[in-house]
Design a protein around this motif. Structure first.
Motif, PDB file in Angstrom:
ATOM      1  N   ILE A  32      19.864 -54.736 -22.166  1.00 39.72           N
ATOM      2  CA  ILE A  32      19.119 -55.103 -20.969  1.00 39.72           C
ATOM      3  C   ILE A  32      19.649 -56.428 -20.449  1.00 39.72           C
ATOM      4  O   ILE A  32      20.135 -57.277 -21.195  1.00 39.72           O
ATOM      5  CB  ILE A  32      17.609 -55.208 -21.263  1.00 39.72           C
ATOM      6  N   LYS A  33      19.562 -56.614 -19.140  1.00 39.54           N
ATOM      7  CA  LYS A  33      20.080 -57.826 -18.526  1.00 39.54           C
ATOM      8  C   LYS A  33      19.165 -59.005 -18.821  1.00 39.54           C
ATOM      9  O   LYS A  33      17.948 -58.882 -18.881  1.00 39.54           O
ATOM     10  CB  LYS A  33      20.214 -57.630 -17.012  1.00 39.54           C
ATOM     11  N   VAL A  34      19.791 -60.164 -19.007  1.00 35.05           N
ATOM     12  CA  VAL A  34      19.049 -61.407 -19.211  1.00 35.05           C
ATOM     13  C   VAL A  34      18.626 -61.948 -17.860  1.00 35.05           C
ATOM     14  O   VAL A  34      19.409 -61.977 -16.909  1.00 35.05           O
ATOM     15  CB  VAL A  34      19.918 -62.444 -19.958  1.00 35.05           C
ATOM     16  N   GLU A  35      17.365 -62.353 -17.771  1.00 36.20           N
ATOM     17  CA  GLU A  35      16.837 -62.835 -16.500  1.00 36.20           C
ATOM     18  C   GLU A  35      16.121 -64.173 -16.691  1.00 36.20           C
ATOM     19  O   GLU A  35      15.626 -64.497 -17.778  1.00 36.20           O
ATOM     20  CB  GLU A  35      15.846 -61.823 -15.926  1.00 36.20           C
ATOM     21  N   GLY A  36      16.090 -64.966 -15.619  1.00 31.92           N
ATOM     22  CA  GLY A  36      15.260 -66.152 -15.578  1.00 31.92           C
ATOM     23  C   GLY A  36      15.811 -67.386 -16.261  1.00 31.92           C
ATOM     24  O   GLY A  36      15.054 -68.318 -16.544  1.00 31.92           O
ATOM     25  N   ILE A  37      17.118 -67.417 -16.567  1.00 35.63           N
ATOM     26  CA  ILE A  37      17.711 -68.616 -17.155  1.00 35.63           C
ATOM     27  C   ILE A  37      18.938 -69.008 -16.327  1.00 35.63           C
ATOM     28  O   ILE A  37      19.482 -68.193 -15.585  1.00 35.63           O
ATOM     29  CB  ILE A  37      18.106 -68.398 -18.625  1.00 35.63           C
ATOM     30  N   PRO A  38      19.394 -70.271 -16.439  1.00 36.76           N
ATOM     31  CA  PRO A  38      20.570 -70.704 -15.664  1.00 36.76           C
ATOM     32  C   PRO A  38      21.800 -69.867 -15.980  1.00 36.76           C
ATOM     33  O   PRO A  38      21.917 -69.300 -17.075  1.00 36.76           O
ATOM     34  CB  PRO A  38      20.759 -72.155 -16.102  1.00 36.76           C
ATOM     35  N   SER A  39      22.719 -69.809 -15.047  1.00 35.01           N
ATOM     36  CA  SER A  39      23.932 -69.006 -15.245  1.00 35.01           C
ATOM     37  C   SER A  39      24.930 -69.680 -16.171  1.00 35.01           C
ATOM     38  O   SER A  39      25.792 -69.016 -16.749  1.00 35.01           O
ATOM     39  CB  SER A  39      24.606 -68.726 -13.899  1.00 35.01           C
TER      40      SER A  39
END
Length: 360
Positions: free
Chosen positions: A3-10
């Motif tokens: 699953i894709k990681v969301e909500g953190i800096p790139s």
């Protein structure tokens, strides 16, 4: 599929091994973009330095470069993989070292205490094929990681991720029980000072041996009532320990030192038919044949503990007030100084980096 990681800096800061036999570099790298089914994305709170980190730099593992260091991490879960059931967002966690065991080899199908020996493990965080905790975020396997109890700080828990679970399992493998004698050679280091406290918490009588003034001082600080200086020589140390124990020597010993004389000394202080647990990792472990054949000393190797024993260890630390001697460094920029201290021979205990002050 992950699953894709969301909500953190790139991007994030990470301390990486870029070239073998060269100092680590502090780099800006991409944050994890995807989680496997059993992965935990952890916002790193604390990352500890282990001797294994120096072994990684020396190219002693199949480490693909660049590799973010530290396999001793703690932090807070910010996202979980699709099949994670034992952790949720916001949990305080001590990262497990093995990453994605195969689930099909004899070790994975065996008891919990074998799982860390998986023959086909994808990687070990901070060591090979998986990045570690010297970064703002890191990924660990939920099946190998542990919940940090409320009465254990994230600073104390970080060194326990390897040093703690290694010495704890060695005590179990030694088969010593309440009232027995246990000798620890190299007792004044990061693992040894924890072993002193853990063994005493189990009612085991501890004999601590080391060869540095700083180490002997730490043995005493950790609560060792019987401390011996290895610089007196093998014969004298053995004679004094046999006198203390009433003749036979300790029931079992643990060797935490890589010095060439350490393993023979650990065997020599152990009574006939006893166990010597080897957990330090010199290139060769050389034992006089007399110890193996004429005295029937049994040599056992031991790795880190499995998840169940690791969680048990954390509970013991909290319940018994076991303390980790730490040298605290502020921020990832300080990691090179941690290596310098570790290599100086003057360090007492463990060097830890506080990556995120807000969590500690």
């Amino acid at each position: 599929m992950g699953i894709k990681v969301e909500g953190i800096p790139s991007e994030m800061t990470a301390v990486q091994v870029v070239e073998f036999h060269k100092p680590c570099q502090i780099n800006q790298v991409s944050t994890p973009k995807e989680l496997g089914d059993y992965d935990l994305l952890i916002k790193t709170a604390v990352a500890s330095l282990c001797h294994t980190d120096s072994m990684v730099i020396d190219g002693m593992f199949p480490t693909g470069l660049p590799r973010t260091g530290s396999h001793e991490g703690t932090g807070t879960v910010v996202q979980v993989g699709s099949k994670v059931e034992n952790f949720k967002k916001g949990d305080r966690v001590m990262s497990g070292i093995p990453k994605n065991p195969c689930q099909s080899c004899a070790n994975c199908k065996g008891p919990d205490d074998w799982h860390q020996y998986c023959e086909n493990v994808e990687g070990m965080i901070g060591v090979f094929k998986a990045d570690g905790a010297f970064a703002d975020y890191h990924v660990a396997d939920s099946r190998m990681s542990c919940h940090v109890p409320d009465d254990v700080s994230l600073i104390d828990a970080a060194p326990l991720a390897c040093a703690g679970v290694t010495i704890y399992r060695a005590i179990i493998v030694s088969e010593t029980k309440e009232g027995d004698w246990l000798g620890i050679v190299g007792a004044g280091g990061g693992l040894g000072h924890l072993g002193i406290q853990m063994a005493k918490a189990k009612g085991i009588k501890v004999i601590a041996i080391d060869a540095r003034d700083e180490a002997l001082e730490l043995c005493k600080k950790a609560g060792a009532e019987h401390v011996f200086d290895a610089r007196k020589g093998k014969e004298e140390v053995v004679r004094e320990i046999q006198k203390l124990t009433g003749g036979p020597g300790v029931n079992a010993s643990i060797n935490v030192s890589e010095h060439e004389t350490a393993a023979p000394l650990a065997c020599a202080i152990t009574k006939m038919h006893g166990n010597m647990i080897q957990i330090s990792q010199p290139a060769m472990v050389n034992i006089p044949f007399q110890e193996l054949i004429f005295r029937d000393i049994k040599i056992k190797g031991s790795l880190v503990a499995g998840q169940e024993q690791s969680q048990e260890m954390l509970s013991l630390v909290g319940e018994k007030g076991i303390k980790v001697e730490v040298n605290t460094f502020d921020g990832l920029k300080e990691v090179p100084k941690m290596f310098n201290l570790a290599h100086s021979g003057k360090m007492k205990g463990k060097a830890v980096c506080v990556v995120d002050k807000s969590q500690v």
